[in-house]
Design a protein around this motif. Structure first.
Motif, PDB file in Angstrom:
ATOM      1  N   ALA A   1      38.626  89.421  49.147  1.00  0.00           N
ATOM      2  CA  ALA A   1      38.429  89.918  49.851  1.00  0.00           C
ATOM      3  C   ALA A   1      38.896  91.569  49.901  1.00  0.00           C
ATOM      4  O   ALA A   1      38.585  92.396  50.469  1.00  0.00           O
ATOM      5  N   THR A   2      40.252  91.279  49.679  1.00  0.00           N
ATOM      6  CA  THR A   2      41.002  92.562  49.131  1.00  0.00           C
ATOM      7  C   THR A   2      40.685  93.591  47.861  1.00  0.00           C
ATOM      8  O   THR A   2      41.121  94.743  47.972  1.00  0.00           O
ATOM      9  N   SER A   3      40.424  92.610  46.666  1.00  0.00           N
ATOM     10  CA  SER A   3      40.687  93.437  45.408  1.00  0.00           C
ATOM     11  C   SER A   3      38.858  94.110  45.091  1.00  0.00           C
ATOM     12  O   SER A   3      37.941  93.432  45.214  1.00  0.00           O
TER      13      SER A   3
ATOM     14  N   TYR B   1      36.731  92.285  42.312  1.00  0.00           N
ATOM     15  CA  TYR B   1      36.274  90.828  42.722  1.00  0.00           C
ATOM     16  C   TYR B   1      35.263  90.674  44.321  1.00  0.00           C
ATOM     17  O   TYR B   1      34.512  89.991  43.967  1.00  0.00           O
ATOM     18  N   ARG B   2      35.983  91.721  44.730  1.00  0.00           N
ATOM     19  CA  ARG B   2      34.829  92.024  45.703  1.00  0.00           C
ATOM     20  C   ARG B   2      33.034  92.519  46.120  1.00  0.00           C
ATOM     21  O   ARG B   2      32.713  91.329  45.937  1.00  0.00           O
ATOM     22  N   THR B   3      33.394  93.380  45.272  1.00  0.00           N
ATOM     23  CA  THR B   3      32.054  93.330  44.844  1.00  0.00           C
ATOM     24  C   THR B   3      31.534  92.314  43.876  1.00  0.00           C
ATOM     25  O   THR B   3      29.712  92.753  44.173  1.00  0.00           O
ATOM     26  N   LEU B   4      31.601  91.460  43.649  1.00  0.00           N
ATOM     27  CA  LEU B   4      31.074  90.933  42.434  1.00  0.00           C
ATOM     28  C   LEU B   4      30.717  89.637  43.585  1.00  0.00           C
ATOM     29  O   LEU B   4      29.615  89.356  43.579  1.00  0.00           O
ATOM     30  N   ALA B   5      32.010  89.501  43.947  1.00  0.00           N
ATOM     31  CA  ALA B   5      31.557  88.358  45.426  1.00  0.00           C
ATOM     32  C   ALA B   5      30.717  88.416  46.379  1.00  0.00           C
ATOM     33  O   ALA B   5      29.412  87.864  46.228  1.00  0.00           O
TER      34      ALA B   5
END
Length: 74
Positions: A28-30, A33-37
């Motif tokens: 949620a904060t990176s 990673y957030r974009t990928l998720a």
């Protein structure tokens, strides 16, 4: 996580992710990673859950391959 995203979005593979709260926070904060998720969830082929308890192992299934990982208490 990039390869998981490619399989889910590009090849329409179903994917279910269950994480610890700590890993959920990183996702949620990176920004990366957030974009990928977000892309994985928007595909409709992915579900993401955060467990409220410790996860002592992981199981990964990909086509004919199985991955099993356990936590090392040492």
């Amino acid at each position: 996580m990039t390869s998981a995203r490619d399989r889910v979005v590009g090849r329409e593979r179903d994917h279910e992710v269950i994480t610890t709260p700590e890993t959920g926070t990183v996702i949620a904060t990176s920004a990366e990673y957030r974009t990928l998720a977000e892309e994985m969830l928007e595909s409709g082929n992915c579900a993401l859950f955060v467990s409220n308890r410790k996860i002592p192992f992981y199981l990964g299934l990909y086509e004919q391959f199985v991955q099993i990982g356990v936590e090392d208490d040492a």
